[in-house]
Design an enzyme around this catalytic site. Sequence first.
Site, PDB file in Angstrom:
ATOM      1  N   GLY A  71     -24.919  97.220 122.002  1.00 12.71           N
ATOM      2  CA  GLY A  71     -24.261  97.030 120.718  1.00 12.71           C
ATOM      3  C   GLY A  71     -23.465  98.255 120.289  1.00 12.71           C
ATOM      4  O   GLY A  71     -22.366  98.131 119.739  1.00 12.71           O
ATOM      5  N   SER A 200     -26.093  92.592 121.801  1.00 12.38           N
ATOM      6  CA  SER A 200     -26.959  93.495 122.563  1.00 12.38           C
ATOM      7  C   SER A 200     -28.121  92.712 123.178  1.00 12.38           C
ATOM      8  O   SER A 200     -28.829  91.984 122.459  1.00 12.38           O
ATOM      9  CB  SER A 200     -27.492  94.566 121.612  1.00 12.38           C
ATOM     10  OG  SER A 200     -28.420  95.376 122.275  1.00 12.38           O
ATOM     11  N   CYS A 328     -33.746 103.601 114.598  1.00 11.23           N
ATOM     12  CA  CYS A 328     -33.119 104.917 114.678  1.00 11.23           C
ATOM     13  C   CYS A 328     -33.515 105.785 113.502  1.00 11.23           C
ATOM     14  O   CYS A 328     -33.628 106.984 113.618  1.00 11.23           O
ATOM     15  CB  CYS A 328     -31.605 104.780 114.691  1.00 11.23           C
ATOM     16  SG  CYS A 328     -31.065 103.424 115.678  1.00 11.23           S
TER      17      CYS A 328
HETATM   18  N1  PLP Z   1     -26.124  96.995 115.496  1.00  9.87           N
HETATM   19  C1  PLP Z   1     -27.262  96.492 114.977  1.00  9.87           C
HETATM   20  C2  PLP Z   1     -27.192  95.598 113.800  1.00  9.87           C
HETATM   21  C3  PLP Z   1     -28.485  96.819 115.555  1.00  9.87           C
HETATM   22  O1  PLP Z   1     -29.614  96.326 115.036  1.00  9.87           O
HETATM   23  C4  PLP Z   1     -28.503  97.665 116.693  1.00  9.87           C
HETATM   24  C5  PLP Z   1     -29.788  98.058 117.317  1.00  9.87           C
HETATM   25  O2  PLP Z   1     -30.563  98.798 116.780  1.00  9.87           O
HETATM   26  C6  PLP Z   1     -27.286  98.150 117.204  1.00  9.87           C
HETATM   27  C7  PLP Z   1     -26.122  97.783 116.573  1.00  9.87           C
HETATM   28  C8  PLP Z   1     -27.238  99.024 118.406  1.00  9.87           C
HETATM   29  O3  PLP Z   1     -27.380  98.247 119.563  1.00  9.87           O
HETATM   30  P1  PLP Z   1     -27.800  98.942 120.955  1.00  9.87           P
HETATM   31  O4  PLP Z   1     -29.210  99.401 120.794  1.00  9.87           O
HETATM   32  O5  PLP Z   1     -27.663  97.859 121.977  1.00  9.87           O
HETATM   33  O6  PLP Z   1     -26.839 100.045 121.189  1.00  9.87           O
END
Ligand code: PLP
Length: 375
Positions: A71, A200, A328
């Site tokens: 993502g 993702s 995160c």
């Molecule tokens: N966008 C959203 C809404 C998410 O929940 C996440 C994951 O934590 C991401 C982006 C990031 O995705 P990825 O972990 O595949 O980089």
Amino acid sequence: MEKIYLDNAATTCLDKEVLDAMLPYMTSGFGNPSSVYSYGRETRLAVETARKTVAKHLNVKPGEIFFTSGGTESNNTAINAAIRDLGCTHIITSGIEHHAVLHTVEHYSNSNAVTFSLVKLLPNGHVDLKDLEEQLASQECKCLVTLMHANNEIGNLLPINAVSALCRKYGAIFHSDCVQTVGHYPIDLQRIDIDFISASGHKFHGPKGSGMLYVNGNLEIKPFIFGGGQERNMRAGTENVYGIVGFAKALDLAMLHYEKEAAYIRELKQYMAEQLQSKIPSVTFNGDAFGSCLYTVLSASFPQTDRSEMLLFNLDIHNICVSGGSACSSGASQGSHVIAALNSAADQVPVRFSFSKYNTKEEIDRTIDTLKELL
Ligand code: PLP
């Protein structure tokens, strides 16, 4: 004591059937898809078959699907392309986007490439469409609107077609971070007029490090990562073949079992909310928890006391995995930027419970009992 995993918005466990689909490409099927001999042709076929599967589920052309590392990379690619290749000089986003969008927008704004503004939020956390329209109408330059389809912390769902209609009316490029909805809802992109969506694999029982960017076939953009000619010159680097195969298999399974699994998970969320309300009456819920909201996420808050301050830590000691915000930010000392943007009372401790097909009512009962003990 067995672990209880209620943090499925952070990541999900790999489905055994997905692993089985991936394994051959970790062992005998190791060829580089760019090689012309049989090893390469086999993995090329696997990648292109995966692309067709993903395209079928989103109802788009295979040529509009680009595999990425997840993502974050998809969001970065879309935002970068909108600025560099599509002439966007102003970005409209919201204060509750994932950092993969917010920090990217801030980066380009700091480097003076663009300006940005945040759309107002309604008290329940939904985007104020009136404000979005006013902002679009007042901009003379070309805009990128980047708004997530579902919020990963509170679960609110964006009225994506209403946003798309506004973007089209004012000639804006529209990107949506669909990381929490692809694999959780059937998404028919013939019914959503949109330029980019991000997804993702690890959010729907696929492998980590696998992702996808849909790029509307009407757009001409350049790569974000330069190098070889992979992904039809759009994303250089030897393909993550088993990740791509796993992504497609996970999406296939999710869509095959969607109705049954969504109904099961929705019931778990409802049960958790009811149990919380009856056993811990001081609980409140964040966002539009029982309205236009993900069936996978329940964001609750408990009054701040000496005991509740250490809640996540104590739940962890009791083998219950939940999160305070997104994965995160849960390890960081500052609180969730999403909860802060909602102007929620500061004397509350937010806890995100997020569910999958592998959770059970018994797990929820144990979680509620533990919460009662800890609060
Ligand atoms: N966008 C959203 C809404 C998410 O929940 C996440 C994951 O934590 C991401 C982006 C990031 O995705 P990825 O972990 O595949 O980089």
